[in-house]
Design an enzyme around this catalytic site. Structure first.
Site, PDB file in Angstrom:
ATOM      1  N   LYS A 226      34.976  36.152  41.924  1.00 20.62           N
ATOM      2  CA  LYS A 226      35.967  35.479  41.079  1.00 20.62           C
ATOM      3  C   LYS A 226      36.361  34.150  41.729  1.00 20.62           C
ATOM      4  O   LYS A 226      36.540  34.087  42.942  1.00 20.62           O
ATOM      5  CB  LYS A 226      37.184  36.389  40.920  1.00 20.62           C
ATOM      6  CG  LYS A 226      38.249  35.899  39.948  1.00 20.62           C
ATOM      7  CD  LYS A 226      39.394  36.923  39.855  1.00 20.62           C
ATOM      8  CE  LYS A 226      40.454  36.508  38.860  1.00 20.62           C
ATOM      9  NZ  LYS A 226      41.568  37.491  38.793  1.00 20.62           N
TER      10      LYS A 226
ATOM     11  N   SER B 204      42.729  39.014  34.082  1.00 17.96           N
ATOM     12  CA  SER B 204      42.232  37.663  34.265  1.00 17.96           C
ATOM     13  C   SER B 204      40.819  37.581  34.827  1.00 17.96           C
ATOM     14  O   SER B 204      40.196  36.524  34.761  1.00 17.96           O
ATOM     15  CB  SER B 204      43.164  36.893  35.210  1.00 17.96           C
ATOM     16  OG  SER B 204      43.137  37.480  36.500  1.00 17.96           O
TER      17      SER B 204
ATOM     18  N   SER C  19      44.503  42.863  36.380  1.00 15.25           N
ATOM     19  CA  SER C  19      43.447  41.860  36.143  1.00 15.25           C
ATOM     20  C   SER C  19      42.047  42.280  36.544  1.00 15.25           C
ATOM     21  O   SER C  19      41.091  41.568  36.244  1.00 15.25           O
ATOM     22  CB  SER C  19      43.791  40.554  36.864  1.00 15.25           C
ATOM     23  OG  SER C  19      44.729  39.822  36.126  1.00 15.25           O
TER      24      SER C  19
END
Lengths: 97, 484
Positions: B81, B156, B180
């Site tokens: 990420k 997210s 997330s």
């Protein structure tokens, strides 16, 4: 608790070092009001004596020793503006504040 | 390498293929990079590093050939990420503010993945600074759900979930502050883990809500996720909230025969479910052998979303103060600008709307006259929620719920209403506030063929029992043939 008026929203924006147009402030105030209304449920929480903030594990300690290498070029590689081995910044003194 | 049918897909298959000589790490990396290109339309990646990945793969192959085996992740492609620092590779947090930022160091979790031989192919898309539940808050456009490109992947960590769901990589890292990792795992039909707070070092994870943030893995299997967590977990002097705690061999735990288990079902998490959602949760649990379902109460759940948005936003407003245009990131300055002008202009230009909204909410909650009413109350709610879980775990071994109240929703469906978006995290936020480990496992599909995820929550530091029960759900669901 009541939602802040536009001047209060502008004050918070100043604290947060953000700037909004009047139109943005107005829209933002509406969103803010809805979020704060949701948050008001917290008023219904019964009073709690002394919040227990202990974590479930002890905080680990480490020796107070220098661990980072002396890498000025790497540290300055992302600088928006630099001069030699310094971050270059605008005048700190002399602003209106 | 053989045709698609023979191509290793899971971590176990890749590990076996690398050691039998069926394929090389270089081939696995080329395959992953090729698939990333094929799936460009998903917008799952913000940057790829073919050169670095090929070099690392060549090294992994040389090491294996010379008998230096770093273990199950050796030579396996992974994605990270883009809010987790990778030395010399972009780390943008999907924000204009950090468009050109390349960190001078690796996050501890990234360093540990490299030490375990994993090969990083690129950085994945996310909601800006990890603030969102649909990946629509990215400055570089939304990620599309690989299972239905008209829908969101969740957020997210939407890019990391989509990269695994699309078969680009078998493993990826995300970060979870209020759900997330777990929520996008559920919406994309993969496994996602939020470890116990403090299990994985936050050193090098760009801070959002520091008392909540944890790095966690995505994988196609529970055992794969367990293997990644094993590699990245453990004490780190660079993070004072990351102590050395005992760890089981979690991949081995997944394969252990297990006896009867008591599984808590919180009444507050099932009361408002639709019939379809309730069936998705209870169908597998009721059909499994040796599972005793026990109703438990988590009475302070109704305060969770409010407490979370006050606390996470308050912490974010402080953490994001470092983005001032001086040492890195965007600087907006006119010739006559003073320092204050530069701060304001740079932040105003660099941050997107949701980030500004949360900084504003957090600044307000911490401001004079409001602190006790908002932050103080939210802290009390957090303590009460933690105590609810402590009581529940006196009765049960683990707690199960749906991960998300809905399956993947359509793009733009919730972007106009921040509050509705916040409620996407209703089942994941409470365990985040309590610092508990939790996992999302795929569990059947809705009428449209979209996956549900079941969340398993365990007591602090008991990832082993979490992985064990998650593996049982995984096996049951696979044998029932109900996955999309």
């Amino acid at each position: 608790m009541t939602a802040p008026d536009p001047s209060a929203v502008a004050h918070v924006a100043g604290l947060a070092r953000l700037k909004f147009s009047d139109e943005e402030l107005r829209l933002f105030q509406q969103e803010f009001a809805a979020i704060l209304e949701m948050v008001e449920v917290l008023e219904e929480l019964p009073a709690v004596e002394g919040v227990d903030t202990d974590s479930s594990a002890p905080t680990p300690m480490r020796p107070d020793a220098v661990t980072n290498a002396n890498l000025p070029d790497a540290m300055l590689a992302n600088a928006p503006d630099r001069e030699g081995y310094h971050f270059r910044v605008p005048a700190v003194l002399g602003g209106e504040d | 390498m053989g045709n698609e049918m023979d191509t290793p897909q899971t971590l176990d298959e890749m590990a076996a293929a690398l050691r039998s000589g069926q394929c090389s790490a270089a081939q696995l990396i080329d395959q992953a990079l090729g698939r990333a290109q094929e799936h460009r339309h998903l917008n799952a990646f913000l940057s790829l590093d073919p050169e670095g990945a090929q070099q690392a793969a060549a090294k992994a192959d040389e090491e294996l050939a010379s008998g230096h085996d770093r273990g199950p992740l050796h030579g396996v492609p992974v994605a990270i990420k883009d809010n987790i620092c990778t030395q010399g590779m972009p780390t943008t947090c999907a924000s204009q503010f950090l468009d050109n930022f390349a960190p001078p160091y690796d996050a501890t979790a990234v360093q540990r993945l490299r030490d375990a031989g994993a090969v990083i192919i690129g950085k994945t898309n996310l909601d800006e600074f990890a603030m969102g539940s649909s990946n629509e808050n990215s400055s570089y456009g939304p990620v599309l759900n690989p299972l239905d490109t008209s829908r969101v992947p969740g957020g997210s960590s939407g890019g990391s979930a989509a990269a695994v769901a699309a078969g680009i990589v078998p493993l990826s890292l995300g970060s979870d502050t209020g759900g997330s990792v777990r929520q996008p795992a559920a919406l994309c039909g993969v496994v996602g883990v939020k470890p116990t707070y403090g299990r994985v070092s936050r050193n090098g994870l760009v801070a959002f809500g520091s008392s909540l943030d944890q790095i966690g893995p995505f994988a196609t299997t529970v055992k794969g996720a367990a293997g990644v967590l094993q590699a990245i977990a453990g004490g780190d002097p660079m993070d004072a909230t990351c102590p050395d705690q005992p760890m089981d061999n979690w991949a081995a735990e997944c394969e252990k025969p297990v006896g009867p288990i008591r599984v808590g079902l919180p009444v507050e998490y099932t009361a408002d479910l639709t019939d379809e959602a309730r069936a998705a949760l209870l169908g597998p649990l009721e059909a499994m052998d040796d599972v005793e379902l026990v109703e438990v109460a988590l009475p302070h759940t109704r305060f969770a979303i409010a407490a979370y948005y006050v606390l996470a936003s308050a912490e974010a407003s402080a953490n994001l103060a470092r983005f001032d245009g001086i040492r890195y990131g965007v600087r907006v300055a006119e010739p006559e600008s003073d320092l204050q002008d530069v701060y304001v202009a740079s932040r105003t230009a660099g941050f997107g709307p949701e980030v500004k909204r949360r900084i504003m909410l957090g600044t307000f909650a911490l401001s004079a006259g409001y602190y006790e009413a908002y932050y103080g109350k939210a802290q009390q709610a957090r303590a009460a929620i933690g105590s609810d879980f402590d009581k529940a775990f006196e009765q049960v071994d683990v707690i199960a719920s749906l991960t998300s109240p809905t399956t993947a929703f359509e793009l733009d469906a919730r972007t106009q209403d921040p509050l509705e978006m916040y409620l996407s995290d209703i089942f994941t936020v409470p365990s985040s506030l309590a610092g508990l480990p939790a996992i999302s496992v795929p569990a059947g599909a809705d009428g449209k063929g979209l996956p549900w995820g079941i969340q398993v929550i365990a007591p602090h530091w008991e990832e082993g029992s979490m992985f064990q029960f998650a593996t049982r759900i995984e096996s049951h669901v696979a044998s029932a043939g109900s996955l999309p």
